[in-house]
Design an enzyme around this catalytic site. Structure first.
Site, PDB file in Angstrom:
ATOM      1  N   TYR A  46       0.915  -1.130  -0.299  1.00 34.48           N
ATOM      2  CA  TYR A  46       0.159  -0.078   0.028  1.00 34.48           C
ATOM      3  C   TYR A  46       1.001   1.275  -0.109  1.00 34.48           C
ATOM      4  O   TYR A  46       1.340   1.683   0.977  1.00 34.48           O
ATOM      5  CB  TYR A  46      -0.797   0.291   1.421  1.00 34.48           C
ATOM      6  CG  TYR A  46      -1.726  -0.958   1.252  1.00 34.48           C
ATOM      7  CD1 TYR A  46      -2.418  -1.794   0.132  1.00 34.48           C
ATOM      8  CD2 TYR A  46      -2.658  -1.023   2.387  1.00 34.48           C
ATOM      9  CE1 TYR A  46      -3.297  -2.940   0.369  1.00 34.48           C
ATOM     10  CE2 TYR A  46      -3.577  -1.909   2.726  1.00 34.48           C
ATOM     11  CZ  TYR A  46      -3.907  -2.850   1.556  1.00 34.48           C
ATOM     12  OH  TYR A  46      -5.105  -3.997   1.738  1.00 34.48           O
ATOM     13  N   PHE A 194     -13.797  -4.532   0.919  1.00 38.15           N
ATOM     14  CA  PHE A 194     -14.761  -3.816  -0.075  1.00 38.15           C
ATOM     15  C   PHE A 194     -16.260  -4.171   0.408  1.00 38.15           C
ATOM     16  O   PHE A 194     -17.330  -4.034  -0.550  1.00 38.15           O
ATOM     17  CB  PHE A 194     -14.782  -4.616  -1.599  1.00 38.15           C
ATOM     18  CG  PHE A 194     -13.373  -4.303  -2.100  1.00 38.15           C
ATOM     19  CD1 PHE A 194     -12.543  -3.338  -2.021  1.00 38.15           C
ATOM     20  CD2 PHE A 194     -12.934  -5.098  -3.026  1.00 38.15           C
ATOM     21  CE1 PHE A 194     -11.331  -3.102  -2.447  1.00 38.15           C
ATOM     22  CE2 PHE A 194     -11.515  -4.818  -3.856  1.00 38.15           C
ATOM     23  CZ  PHE A 194     -10.954  -3.992  -3.292  1.00 38.15           C
ATOM     24  N   GLY A 198     -19.325  -1.739  -2.553  1.00 39.93           N
ATOM     25  CA  GLY A 198     -20.461  -2.111  -3.360  1.00 39.93           C
ATOM     26  C   GLY A 198     -19.770  -2.905  -4.503  1.00 39.93           C
ATOM     27  O   GLY A 198     -18.565  -3.509  -4.580  1.00 39.93           O
TER      28      GLY A 198
END
Length: 274
Positions: A46, A194, A198
């Site tokens: 990340y 997530f 959506g």
């Protein structure tokens, strides 16, 4: 309610957007802790051109408080230019663990997930992490993106305390539900990723198109994303959530979602959503 660091270094996932302001990202992390968050999910991959999520966490919590759980992931790899490299071989996992230790400024990692690719055996990779656990470099082991068969195989090697799979209101495949059921049966934490995005996935929150979600959100005076998070937390006593953001207002909304109580009727209405 935990905190996911995927969007901490940049506005888009995996450095695909401009780097965030360092001071603001550190402020978000510290505010999360003020709001009661003690579970932070990160990874050495990340990072953006200027920021590293691990380094930001290290800077935000230099005193390394005992009440924090810092979870990280190994397996995937990005090179110095940010491009994806081949997933780590078993013999490369030590290097990835040591890199997380350096970036986080710690002598031991609280929780390390093996991020799995494909349906094959996880034994050799998970066994390599179990050896590092025995050496004291890792406290607890988890798995990410796995099947029930892979969970059973890994559990025969060492204790699995947490599973991190894709799961959400729009992501309830038979395989995802089977893993949720198995982790609940085994008393293993289940940490969806997530969960509130959506269908947007790593692109971020997608525009809400579900009228059931928007109607329930209106009744609670909440946002659709908050209802999605609340629904996630209602899925079992072992279910956690790790929404990520680099924005203070969104952070406070995400944490507040843990306080939303959905009625049985509302849960049944959401359960019918496909």
């Amino acid at each position: 309610m935990g905190f996911g660091a995927m969007r901490l270094a940049s506005a888009a996932a995996f450095g695909q957007g401009p780097s965030r302001d360092r001071a603001e990202s550190i402020a978000v992390l510290r505010r999360a802790r003020e709001l009661g968050v003690t579970h932070f999910d990160t990874a050495a991959f990340y990072f953006s051109a200027l920021r590293s999520a691990n380094e930001l966490i290290n800077a935000a919590f230099p005193d390394q408080p005992d009440d924090l759980v810092i979870a990280t992931k190994v397996g995937p790899a990005r090179n110095a230019s940010g491009e994806w490299a081949d997933p780590a071989r078993p013999d490369q996992l030590r290097g990835q663990v040591e890199e997380n230790l350096r970036q986080l400024g710690r002598d031991r990692l609280d929780l390390v997930y093996l991020r799995v690719f494909g349906a094959g055996s996880v034994g050799e990779h998970f066994g390599a992490l179990a050896e590092l656990q025995t050496e004291g470099l890792i406290g607890n082991l988890g798995l990410s993106n796995i099947s029930t068969a892979q969970l059973a195989e890994a559990s025969g090697i060492a204790a699995v305390v947490s599973v991190q799979n894709r799961f959400g209101l729009d992501q309830r495949t038979p395989e995802a539900l089977a893993v949720l059921d198995e982790t609940t049966r085994r008393d293993i934490a289940f940490v969806p990723y997530f969960a509130m995005a959506g269908t947007g996935g790593e692109r971020g929150r997608s525009a809400e198109t579900n009228p059931v979600v928007t109607d329930i959100a209106h009744k609670h005076g909440a946002s659709p994303s908050q209802i999605r998070l609340a629904w996630t937390l209602h899925q079992g006593p072992n279910v956690l959530a790790i929404p990520g953001t680099g924005d203070l207002a969104h952070l406070e909304q995400n944490v507040a979602a843990a306080g939303i109580r959905l009625s049985r009727e509302e849960l049944d209405s959401l359960e019918a959503v496909r």
